[in-house]
Design a protein around this motif. Structure first.
Motif, PDB file in Angstrom:
ATOM      1  N   PHE A   1     -85.218-105.017  -2.513  1.00  0.00           N
ATOM      2  CA  PHE A   1     -85.216-103.713  -3.175  1.00  0.00           C
ATOM      3  C   PHE A   1     -83.926-103.592  -3.970  1.00  0.00           C
ATOM      4  O   PHE A   1     -82.926-104.252  -3.684  1.00  0.00           O
ATOM      5  N   SER A   2     -83.979-102.723  -4.989  1.00  0.00           N
ATOM      6  CA  SER A   2     -82.790-102.533  -5.817  1.00  0.00           C
ATOM      7  C   SER A   2     -82.816-101.136  -6.414  1.00  0.00           C
ATOM      8  O   SER A   2     -83.889-100.573  -6.676  1.00  0.00           O
ATOM      9  N   ALA A   3     -81.626-100.578  -6.632  1.00  0.00           N
ATOM     10  CA  ALA A   3     -81.496 -99.303  -7.334  1.00  0.00           C
ATOM     11  C   ALA A   3     -81.739 -99.562  -8.810  1.00  0.00           C
ATOM     12  O   ALA A   3     -81.073-100.394  -9.426  1.00  0.00           O
ATOM     13  N   ILE A   4     -82.695 -98.851  -9.370  1.00  0.00           N
ATOM     14  CA  ILE A   4     -83.144 -99.195 -10.717  1.00  0.00           C
ATOM     15  C   ILE A   4     -82.931 -98.072 -11.723  1.00  0.00           C
ATOM     16  O   ILE A   4     -82.938 -98.300 -12.926  1.00  0.00           O
ATOM     17  N   LEU A   5     -82.744 -96.854 -11.242  1.00  0.00           N
ATOM     18  CA  LEU A   5     -82.615 -95.714 -12.157  1.00  0.00           C
ATOM     19  C   LEU A   5     -81.586 -94.735 -11.644  1.00  0.00           C
ATOM     20  O   LEU A   5     -81.466 -94.502 -10.438  1.00  0.00           O
ATOM     21  N   GLU A   6     -80.846 -94.153 -12.586  1.00  0.00           N
ATOM     22  CA  GLU A   6     -79.927 -93.061 -12.271  1.00  0.00           C
ATOM     23  C   GLU A   6     -79.946 -92.071 -13.421  1.00  0.00           C
ATOM     24  O   GLU A   6     -79.843 -92.450 -14.587  1.00  0.00           O
ATOM     25  N   SER A   7     -80.108 -90.786 -13.079  1.00  0.00           N
ATOM     26  CA  SER A   7     -80.195 -89.752 -14.103  1.00  0.00           C
ATOM     27  C   SER A   7     -79.517 -88.487 -13.598  1.00  0.00           C
ATOM     28  O   SER A   7     -79.724 -88.063 -12.457  1.00  0.00           O
ATOM     29  N   HIS A   8     -78.708 -87.892 -14.473  1.00  0.00           N
ATOM     30  CA  HIS A   8     -78.001 -86.662 -14.120  1.00  0.00           C
ATOM     31  C   HIS A   8     -78.852 -85.458 -14.522  1.00  0.00           C
ATOM     32  O   HIS A   8     -79.279 -85.335 -15.675  1.00  0.00           O
ATOM     33  N   LEU A   9     -79.089 -84.587 -13.557  1.00  0.00           N
ATOM     34  CA  LEU A   9     -79.914 -83.403 -13.779  1.00  0.00           C
ATOM     35  C   LEU A   9     -79.083 -82.142 -13.584  1.00  0.00           C
ATOM     36  O   LEU A   9     -78.227 -82.085 -12.693  1.00  0.00           O
ATOM     37  N   ASP A  10     -79.367 -81.171 -14.408  1.00  0.00           N
ATOM     38  CA  ASP A  10     -78.679 -79.889 -14.302  1.00  0.00           C
ATOM     39  C   ASP A  10     -79.395 -79.016 -13.281  1.00  0.00           C
ATOM     40  O   ASP A  10     -79.919 -77.939 -13.584  1.00  0.00           O
ATOM     41  N   ILE A  11     -79.423 -79.508 -12.043  1.00  0.00           N
ATOM     42  CA  ILE A  11     -80.068 -78.791 -10.944  1.00  0.00           C
ATOM     43  C   ILE A  11     -79.032 -78.591  -9.846  1.00  0.00           C
ATOM     44  O   ILE A  11     -78.444 -79.556  -9.349  1.00  0.00           O
ATOM     45  N   SER A  12     -78.815 -77.371  -9.488  1.00  0.00           N
ATOM     46  CA  SER A  12     -77.833 -77.060  -8.451  1.00  0.00           C
ATOM     47  C   SER A  12     -78.510 -77.130  -7.087  1.00  0.00           C
ATOM     48  O   SER A  12     -79.476 -76.412  -6.817  1.00  0.00           O
ATOM     49  N   VAL A  13     -78.013 -78.013  -6.223  1.00  0.00           N
ATOM     50  CA  VAL A  13     -78.562 -78.179  -4.870  1.00  0.00           C
ATOM     51  C   VAL A  13     -77.448 -77.850  -3.887  1.00  0.00           C
ATOM     52  O   VAL A  13     -76.694 -78.715  -3.448  1.00  0.00           O
ATOM     53  N   ASN A  14     -77.335 -76.579  -3.570  1.00  0.00           N
ATOM     54  CA  ASN A  14     -76.271 -76.146  -2.667  1.00  0.00           C
ATOM     55  C   ASN A  14     -76.691 -76.148  -1.211  1.00  0.00           C
ATOM     56  O   ASN A  14     -75.865 -76.230  -0.313  1.00  0.00           O
ATOM     57  N   ASP A  15     -77.975 -76.044  -0.965  1.00  0.00           N
ATOM     58  CA  ASP A  15     -78.460 -75.996   0.407  1.00  0.00           C
ATOM     59  C   ASP A  15     -78.426 -77.385   1.022  1.00  0.00           C
ATOM     60  O   ASP A  15     -78.935 -78.343   0.454  1.00  0.00           O
ATOM     61  N   PRO A  16     -77.848 -77.541   2.198  1.00  0.00           N
ATOM     62  CA  PRO A  16     -77.757 -78.876   2.816  1.00  0.00           C
ATOM     63  C   PRO A  16     -79.056 -79.337   3.469  1.00  0.00           C
ATOM     64  O   PRO A  16     -79.139 -80.455   3.959  1.00  0.00           O
ATOM     65  N   GLN A  17     -80.072 -78.479   3.538  1.00  0.00           N
ATOM     66  CA  GLN A  17     -81.317 -78.840   4.224  1.00  0.00           C
ATOM     67  C   GLN A  17     -82.050 -79.942   3.470  1.00  0.00           C
ATOM     68  O   GLN A  17     -82.280 -79.843   2.267  1.00  0.00           O
ATOM     69  N   LEU A  18     -82.417 -81.016   4.170  1.00  0.00           N
ATOM     70  CA  LEU A  18     -83.096 -82.148   3.536  1.00  0.00           C
ATOM     71  C   LEU A  18     -84.559 -81.809   3.281  1.00  0.00           C
ATOM     72  O   LEU A  18     -85.258 -81.311   4.163  1.00  0.00           O
ATOM     73  N   LYS A  19     -85.013 -82.070   2.053  1.00  0.00           N
ATOM     74  CA  LYS A  19     -86.407 -81.838   1.685  1.00  0.00           C
ATOM     75  C   LYS A  19     -87.076 -83.189   1.430  1.00  0.00           C
ATOM     76  O   LYS A  19     -86.643 -83.956   0.580  1.00  0.00           O
ATOM     77  N   LEU A  20     -88.126 -83.476   2.207  1.00  0.00           N
ATOM     78  CA  LEU A  20     -88.828 -84.753   2.106  1.00  0.00           C
ATOM     79  C   LEU A  20     -90.221 -84.533   1.529  1.00  0.00           C
ATOM     80  O   LEU A  20     -90.907 -83.576   1.876  1.00  0.00           O
ATOM     81  N   VAL A  21     -90.615 -85.431   0.639  1.00  0.00           N
ATOM     82  CA  VAL A  21     -91.922 -85.340   0.000  1.00  0.00           C
ATOM     83  C   VAL A  21     -92.656 -86.655   0.229  1.00  0.00           C
ATOM     84  O   VAL A  21     -92.104 -87.736   0.004  1.00  0.00           O
ATOM     85  N   ASN A  22     -93.897 -86.544   0.670  1.00  0.00           N
ATOM     86  CA  ASN A  22     -94.775 -87.699   0.897  1.00  0.00           C
ATOM     87  C   ASN A  22     -94.307 -88.581   2.051  1.00  0.00           C
ATOM     88  O   ASN A  22     -94.586 -89.780   2.073  1.00  0.00           O
ATOM     89  N   PHE A  23     -93.619 -88.015   3.016  1.00  0.00           N
ATOM     90  CA  PHE A  23     -93.272 -88.754   4.232  1.00  0.00           C
ATOM     91  C   PHE A  23     -93.983 -88.155   5.446  1.00  0.00           C
ATOM     92  O   PHE A  23     -93.452 -88.151   6.539  1.00  0.00           O
ATOM     93  N   GLY A  24     -95.170 -87.673   5.239  1.00  0.00           N
ATOM     94  CA  GLY A  24     -95.872 -86.997   6.323  1.00  0.00           C
ATOM     95  C   GLY A  24     -95.592 -85.507   6.271  1.00  0.00           C
ATOM     96  O   GLY A  24     -94.696 -85.036   5.566  1.00  0.00           O
ATOM     97  N   TYR A  25     -96.342 -84.735   7.081  1.00  0.00           N
ATOM     98  CA  TYR A  25     -96.221 -83.289   7.012  1.00  0.00           C
ATOM     99  C   TYR A  25     -96.173 -82.700   8.424  1.00  0.00           C
ATOM    100  O   TYR A  25     -97.075 -82.892   9.231  1.00  0.00           O
ATOM    101  N   ASP A  26     -95.097 -82.014   8.692  1.00  0.00           N
ATOM    102  CA  ASP A  26     -94.956 -81.272   9.947  1.00  0.00           C
ATOM    103  C   ASP A  26     -94.900 -79.801   9.572  1.00  0.00           C
ATOM    104  O   ASP A  26     -93.924 -79.324   8.982  1.00  0.00           O
ATOM    105  N   TYR A  27     -95.941 -79.057   9.888  1.00  0.00           N
ATOM    106  CA  TYR A  27     -96.084 -77.693   9.405  1.00  0.00           C
ATOM    107  C   TYR A  27     -94.874 -76.831   9.750  1.00  0.00           C
ATOM    108  O   TYR A  27     -94.287 -76.177   8.878  1.00  0.00           O
ATOM    109  N   CYS A  28     -94.491 -76.823  11.020  1.00  0.00           N
ATOM    110  CA  CYS A  28     -93.401 -75.946  11.451  1.00  0.00           C
ATOM    111  C   CYS A  28     -92.087 -76.338  10.766  1.00  0.00           C
ATOM    112  O   CYS A  28     -91.366 -75.488  10.217  1.00  0.00           O
ATOM    113  N   GLN A  29     -91.788 -77.627  10.810  1.00  0.00           N
ATOM    114  CA  GLN A  29     -90.528 -78.080  10.247  1.00  0.00           C
ATOM    115  C   GLN A  29     -90.509 -77.931   8.732  1.00  0.00           C
ATOM    116  O   GLN A  29     -89.520 -77.495   8.140  1.00  0.00           O
ATOM    117  N   ASP A  30     -91.625 -78.248   8.063  1.00  0.00           N
ATOM    118  CA  ASP A  30     -91.656 -78.177   6.614  1.00  0.00           C
ATOM    119  C   ASP A  30     -91.613 -76.743   6.108  1.00  0.00           C
ATOM    120  O   ASP A  30     -91.048 -76.463   5.052  1.00  0.00           O
TER     121      ASP A  30
END
Length: 813
Positions: A183-212
């Motif tokens: 595996f290799s890191a293939i892309l890097e892009s700077h986005l003007d999106i402010s992510v201040n919340d430390p809570q990790l958001k996972l997409v397409n790694f399964g779904y846990d209703y309560c936790q999600d």
């Protein structure tokens, strides 16, 4: 199960059955599970504490979450991978499908502690394709990502997208996992999106209703989508200070800009706890808020807002999706998280046609037209219905020409899949800009930095994305072929040259040679000869593809051939500058296909219109007036001509002849002549010959014929006037003959002295003198009508006497 056991199965989409994998003899709260490609290993992450445990057990010092690696073929050992207090998601990597069974599997562990690592699991094969984990102590592992706040797994393409916060902005990265287990890191892009919340958001790694649900309330709603054409979009919903507004941004990373949309909601009572859901439809990204709106954004051409479809009310309803707990784990699929159901999502062609037919705004019509052509790839039945809509709505579209858009968009969709990067060189719309607005929607566009790619010998998506980024660097809009140069060169040709072309190209070459324009002659001769080849191939293709319903005559249309030759030459030059690696032979074929498809699309429009109005193939006669259906077809052909002139595109051979024939049948004389004078109708040899021969010489027909003959270009007039045996026409021929004879004489003087008066008193001396002079000039070899021996000084004298006697009311014998 009934015994409060926990069963894990694998659902087969083909058989629609569950294949049993493993059973836990207790009721577990499973967070995540994944099976390897060979279905021999199972990774499971679950909450340690079950419902029947006592409070004393809950107080024991045990980890809250456990991650296990289990041998399931055969059922054997269980190995603990993680025993921690933070939630862990598991995901096996999948090699290419045709690869043989591997002795090594790779597993991703995604932790809420903001890191992702990969475990390499080596197995030992036993009899009957059974395997066990190799006993070698701790499993090898490698860190894949660290300090992330958001992660998304692309299970089809085996890519990991994740975001790392950096000060006020964020950095999007992508790791590509390859079939060779690297595996290799293939892309890097700077986005003007402010992510201040430390809570990790996972997409397409399964779904846990309560936790999600808990994470969703604290984290950014964000997804990354890719398309097979090399598009990369990041979609995120934004917080709005106004309660009756929804804001969301789409970062078109492959274009170098993002668009932020602010939508005013019709009803505000139901959206407080909901957020915009994003769906990947490959060519389109959908932003969906149930009960409010559905926004289909064109990924390939997002620059003009009119190429995206914004629907509200009943039009914005998606069947069976009535809430916003929606994820799009795969292209054209939607997971309803609350219901636990996975749906296939597609755009309905019948609904698109309904939108096209009932929409009142040009932006909706244009978006529906492009969506139908792009998404359904020129389905014949769909094209037929679109053509029918076009023929009924030629005057209702004010900001675009539906014929132009249909032809250009159809050509784009037909040609671009054939050759890589052709989509960046061919036009996809006739619009240069769009000044219209979508009611209730405010759009702001911002330029963003282009992503940085680092890859070697990578085909498929990454190669296409890199090509898209390169085209942005070189000002992509200027790469698309435009007809400005063609239009300028075409208009520079004088009316005299065009008139000669209406007669024959040989006469044109003689004309230019006399004016010593040898360079122009050679250039245009080359274009003309090349165009002939294209016309022949196009006609053969047309006749083999379509039934001969429309009576298009297989005639030599020199004007259209010259225009086609100019278009071919310029399109070749354009493609050669940007597709040098393709080769001249391939480019010749591309241009040939483009021209053939262009002519066939126009023929297709005419065929459907002809069929709709139930016209026969034998309407090309002048003994009766045209029907209402013929008048409607004449009007549509006029709009086709207007569209082709606007784009400076050639028309099929015989188009002008058929158009003129319908005009003669359908229009009153003064309107017909006005259309001829302003260039809407063009006089062609085939039609004028038939007109002069077929119509008798009634007073009305004489007026029509005379009006037509007087408007003929000189070269064409010489060829067709002989087909009208009438004194008026004979008088015109005599006058033209005298005029040309004297013009060709130039400054040359007649060697014969002026004759004296004739002794016969009955002779008309001016006429006698004129015929004597014309005879002398003829004897010197100055003869403009060499191919028509019956036109000479004697003919002029005869016509003059007839005309004089007619004016005096005397009989001529």
């Amino acid at each position: 199960g009934s015994q409060r056991n926990t069963h894990i199965g694998l659902y087969d989409l083909q058989t629609k059955q569950n294949e049993h994998l493993y059973t836990f003899e207790k009721d577990l709260h499973i967070i995540s599970c994944s099976v390897n490609n060979e279905k021999t290993l199972l990774a499971v992450s679950f909450h340690q504490h079950t419902e029947d445990e006592t409070a004393s057990q809950l107080l024991q010092s045990v980890s809250k979450y456990l991650t296990l690696l289990i041998e399931i073929h055969p059922i054997n050992n269980v190995r603990v991978l993680k025993a921690v207090d933070s939630c862990v998601r598991v995901q096996f990597l999948y090699p290419v499908e045709d690869r043989n069974a591997s002795t090594e599997s790779h597993l991703l562990l995604v932790s809420e502690d903001k890191y992702i690592e990969q475990f390499d699991i080596r197995v030992v094969a036993e009899e009957e394709h059974k395997v066990v984990i190799q006993k070698s102590g701790q499993l090898p592992r490698a860190k894949v990502a660290d300090d992330l706040v958001w992660a998304q797994w692309d299970m089809v393409e085996q890519r990991l997208f994740y975001i790392v916060p950096k000060e006020s902005k964020s950095t999007l990265r992508c790791v590509q996992f390859y079939p060779d287990e690297n595996f290799s890191a293939i892309l890097e892009s700077h986005l003007d999106i402010s992510v201040n919340d430390p809570q990790l958001k996972l997409v397409n790694f399964g779904y846990d209703y309560c936790q999600d649900q808990d994470v969703a309330s604290k984290s950014l709603n964000l997804q990354a989508f890719t398309s097979k054409a090399g598009g990369l979009c990041v979609c995120c919903s934004l917080a709005s200070d106004t309660p009756d507004e929804i804001m969301y941004s789409i970062y078109f990373l492959h274009k170098g800009y993002n668009k932020t949309f602010t939508v005013s909601l019709e009803r505000t009572e139901s959206h407080q706890l909901k957020e915009v859901a994003f769906m990947n439809l490959d060519y389109y990204v959908a932003a969906y808020l149930p009960g409010q709106f559905l926004h289909l954004l064109n990924i390939q051409h997002p620059d003009l807002l009119c190429h995206s479809l914004f629907l509200t009310g009943e039009d914005a309803r998606i069947d069976m999706l009535q809430n916003c707990s929606i994820r799009s784990p795969l292209v054209s699929t939607v997971l309803d998280c609350e219901a636990g159901s996975l749906y296939a999502v597609s755009i309905s062609d019948s609904t698109l046609l309904q939108l096209l037919q009932k929409s009142k705004r040009d932006s909706d019509r244009l978006a529906a037209l492009h969506c139908a052509l792009l998404y359904f790839q020129h389905t014949e039945d769909l094209e037929m219905q679109i053509i029918r809509w076009i023929s009924e709505n030629l005057s209702t579209c004010h900001s675009f020409d539906p014929i132009q858009e249909f032809i250009i968009a159809s050509l784009y969709c037909r040609m671009c899949p054939e050759t890589q990067n052709l989509d960046k060189l061919l036009p996809y719309t006739s619009l240069l800009d769009w000044i219209g607005v979508v009611p209730g929607v405010i759009c702001a566009t911002d330029i963003i930095s282009l992503p940085v790619l680092e890859f070697q010998n990578s085909k498929g998506f990454w190669e296409k994305l890199n090509s898209n980024l390169e085209s942005v660097k070189y000002a992509e809009p200027h790469l698309h072929y435009h007809n400005n140069v063609l239009r300028r060169e075409w208009h520079n040709l004088s009316e005299e040259v065009i008139g000669l072309l209406l007669c024959s190209f040989v006469d044109f070459c003689l004309f230019t040679k006399q004016r010593e324009e040898r360079r122009t002659t050679a250039y245009l001769r080359n274009i003309f000869e090349n165009a002939k080849k294209y016309v022949l191939v196009s006609i053969v293709f047309t006749l083999s593809y379509f039934a001969r319903l429309v009576p298009l005559f297989e005639e030599e249309d020199y004007q259209q051939q010259l225009l086609m030759g100019l278009m071919v030459a310029q399109l070749k030059d354009h493609l050669m500058r940007h597709l040098q690696y393709v080769g001249k032979k391939k480019i010749d074929q591309i241009v040939l296909d483009y021209v053939a498809n262009l002519l066939n699309l126009i023929h297709r429009i005419m065929k459907e219109v002809w069929r709709r109005y139930q016209l026969h193939s034998c309407v090309f006669c002048f003994d009766e007036r045209g029907s209402a259906g013929e008048f409607a077809v004449f009007h549509i052909m006029s709009r086709i001509l207007e569209a082709a002139n606007g784009m400076c595109m050639p028309l099929p051979p015989g188009f002008h002849t058929l158009h003129l024939g319908l005009g003669v049948r359908c229009l009153p004389l003064h309107t017909l002549l006005h259309y001829i004078d302003i260039g809407v109708l063009q006089l062609t040899e085939t039609c004028v010959k038939k007109l002069l021969k077929d119509l008798d010489d009634t007073e009305q027909n004489e007026k029509l014929k005379f009006s037509i003959v007087m408007r003929l270009p000189e070269a064409l007039g010489q060829k067709v006037r002989q087909f009208w045996n009438h004194p008026i026409n004979a008088n015109l021929i005599a006058r033209k003959y005298v005029k040309l004879l004297l013009e060709n004489l130039g400054n040359r003087q007649c060697s014969r002295s002026i004759p004296e008066r004739f002794s016969v008193p009955v002779e008309f001396l001016p006429l006698n003198y004129l015929t004597s002079m014309l005879t002398e000039i003829e004897n010197q070899g100055v003869h403009p009508y060499e191919k028509q021996d019956h036109v000479n000084a004697r003919f002029v004298e005869e016509m003059a006497l007839k005309h004089t006697m007619t004016l005096l009311g005397l009989k001529y014998s």
